[in-house]
Design an enzyme around this catalytic site. Structure first.
Site, short mmCIF file in Angstrom:
data_model
loop_
_atom_site.label_atom_id
_atom_site.label_comp_id
_atom_site.label_asym_id
_atom_site.label_seq_id
_atom_site.Cartn_x
_atom_site.Cartn_y
_atom_site.Cartn_z
N ASP A 10 -21.59 11.11 -4.90
CA ASP A 10 -20.18 10.78 -5.03
C ASP A 10 -20.07 9.25 -5.04
O ASP A 10 -21.00 8.55 -4.61
CB ASP A 10 -19.41 11.37 -3.84
CG ASP A 10 -17.97 10.90 -3.80
OD1 ASP A 10 -17.28 11.04 -4.82
OD2 ASP A 10 -17.54 10.39 -2.74
N ASP A 12 -16.53 7.06 -4.73
CA ASP A 12 -15.50 6.45 -3.88
C ASP A 12 -15.63 6.94 -2.44
O ASP A 12 -15.60 8.14 -2.18
CB ASP A 12 -14.11 6.78 -4.43
CG ASP A 12 -13.90 6.12 -5.77
OD1 ASP A 12 -13.97 4.89 -5.83
OD2 ASP A 12 -13.70 6.84 -6.77
N GLY A 53 -8.17 12.11 -8.15
CA GLY A 53 -7.81 11.71 -9.51
C GLY A 53 -6.55 10.85 -9.49
O GLY A 53 -5.54 11.22 -8.88
N GLY A 54 -6.63 9.70 -10.13
CA GLY A 54 -5.52 8.75 -10.08
C GLY A 54 -4.25 9.26 -10.75
O GLY A 54 -3.15 9.11 -10.21
N ARG A 57 -2.80 11.86 -8.64
CA ARG A 57 -2.25 11.28 -7.40
C ARG A 57 -0.86 10.70 -7.64
O ARG A 57 0.03 10.82 -6.81
CB ARG A 57 -3.22 10.20 -6.88
CG ARG A 57 -2.91 9.70 -5.49
CD ARG A 57 -4.09 8.92 -4.92
NE ARG A 57 -5.25 9.76 -4.79
CZ ARG A 57 -6.51 9.36 -5.01
NH1 ARG A 57 -6.76 8.10 -5.34
NH2 ARG A 57 -7.50 10.19 -4.87
N HIS A 83 -1.72 4.54 -15.25
CA HIS A 83 -3.10 4.72 -14.80
C HIS A 83 -4.07 3.81 -15.56
O HIS A 83 -5.01 3.27 -14.99
CB HIS A 83 -3.52 6.19 -14.91
CG HIS A 83 -4.84 6.46 -14.31
ND1 HIS A 83 -5.96 6.75 -15.05
CD2 HIS A 83 -5.24 6.44 -13.01
CE1 HIS A 83 -6.98 6.91 -14.23
NE2 HIS A 83 -6.58 6.74 -13.00
N THR A 124 -14.85 11.91 -9.20
CA THR A 124 -13.55 12.15 -9.80
C THR A 124 -13.02 10.93 -10.51
O THR A 124 -12.10 11.01 -11.33
CB THR A 124 -12.57 12.52 -8.64
OG1 THR A 124 -13.10 13.64 -7.98
CG2 THR A 124 -11.21 12.83 -9.14
C1 XBP Z 1 -12.15 9.51 -5.64
C2 XBP Z 1 -10.81 9.75 -6.14
C3 XBP Z 1 -10.33 8.99 -7.27
C4 XBP Z 1 -9.98 7.54 -7.03
C5 XBP Z 1 -9.14 7.03 -8.17
O1 XBP Z 1 -12.98 10.56 -6.02
O2 XBP Z 1 -10.13 10.59 -5.65
O3 XBP Z 1 -9.15 9.61 -7.64
O4 XBP Z 1 -9.25 7.38 -5.83
O5 XBP Z 1 -9.82 7.08 -9.36
P1 XBP Z 1 -14.55 10.56 -5.66
P2 XBP Z 1 -9.04 7.16 -10.76
O6 XBP Z 1 -14.66 10.29 -4.17
O7 XBP Z 1 -14.97 11.93 -6.04
O8 XBP Z 1 -15.22 9.50 -6.47
O9 XBP Z 1 -7.75 6.42 -10.60
O10 XBP Z 1 -9.95 6.51 -11.77
O11 XBP Z 1 -8.80 8.62 -11.06
MG MG Z 2 -15.40 10.32 -2.25
#
Ligand code: XBP
Ligand code: MG
Length: 252
Positions: A10, A12, A53-54, A57, A83, A124
């Site tokens: 993963d 983030d 997902g941004g 969200r 976004h 994501t």
């Molecule tokens: C992290 C997320 C992402 C980011 C935003 O997912 O939830 O939505 O916060 O990214 P992961 P985007 O931990 O699976 O990487 O704005 O590009 O969607």
């Molecule tokens: Mg994560």
């Protein structure tokens, strides 16, 4: 158990603490740029992280926290535009090197590479965000270290659905028994366990109190030899940081 062949990461929260000071700030900058008075505080953002997902969200925010907002016609395009601006803001921030990798991340990835293990990213977030983080925080060539970058809208159902892990393993022609996943959140482990993957969790400020039932190990971070991790759940086999020997033991 089959021999360990691949590590699935993963991004983030796991490779870097990107949410509070990265994604959240980039969203707010994009909102300001669009002359919206929306301000996602650290507390509010913690609630918004319920949805991955941004784009998803932003919609969740409008549905649950800003119901009075007069929605424009073509809400999908409006959200997609916001976004895209957020992605631009976020990748610019990363190119300034403001978000470092978490403790032990570079060490373990380099150790796994040297040992010939296969590596993939399973996230994501938007692909451009992965590239910006890997190139600026890990190594300019780091994108080529990962056989598969499974990211963003590649599968319609984002985490906590298992689809993105299943897709990555299909691309690599691997079974779950040959892989191990690294996650930081409840949504993340629901996704990885849903794909039958042994999962190691490193928590962060937003996810510390989440439920990680089924994890092989939960630590505060991966640690470094001189700067040990704290074990929050599971058996670290007397190790004080996450190295390949421990990963293999946890894989079983
Ligand atoms: C992290 C997320 C992402 C980011 C935003 O997912 O939830 O939505 O916060 O990214 P992961 P985007 O931990 O699976 O990487 O704005 O590009 O969607
Ligand atoms: Mg994560």
């Amino acid at each position: 158990m089959a021999e360990l062949a691949a590590l699935l990461f993963d991004v983030d929260g796991t490779l870097a603490d990107t949410e509070r000071d990265g994604h959240r700030v980039a969203f707010n900058r994009a909102f300001a740029e669009a002359n919206l008075d929306w301000d996602w505080s650290e507390d509010l953002y913690g609630k918004l992280l319920a949805v991955t997902g941004g784009k998803e969200r932003i919609r969740y925010y409008l549905d649950n926290f800003n119901m009075e907002f007069q929605r424009p016609e073509g809400l999908d395009d409006f959200i997609a535009g916001l976004h895209a601006a957020k992605t631009r803001q976020y990748t610019e921030m990363l190119s300034q090197g403001i978000i470092p990798l978490r403790p032990g991340v570079k060490r373990l990835i380099e150790e796994a590479r040297s040992a010939g293990l296969r590596l993939a990213v399973v996230t994501t977030t938007t692909p451009a965000n992965v590239q910006a983080l890997l190139e600026h925080a890990l190594h300019p060539e780091a994108m080529s270290w990962f056989e598969v970058i499974a990211a963003g809208d590649i599968v319609p159902a984002k985490k906590p659905a298992p689809d993105i892990y299943v897709w990555a393993m299909e691309q690599m022609n691997l079974s779950p028994e040959q892989c191990i996943a690294f996650e930081d959140s409840h949504n993340g482990i629901r996704s990885s366990l849903g794909a039958d993957l042994t999962t190691i969790i490193s928590v962060n400020g937003y996810t510390r109190d989440e439920n990680f039932d089924g994890a092989a190990l939960v630590v505060d971070h991966w640690g470094e030899p001189g700067s040990p991790f704290t074990v929050l759940q599971g058996n670290a086999h007397d190790a004080n940081c996450l190295d390949l020997a421990l990963v293999k033991k946890l894989h079983g």
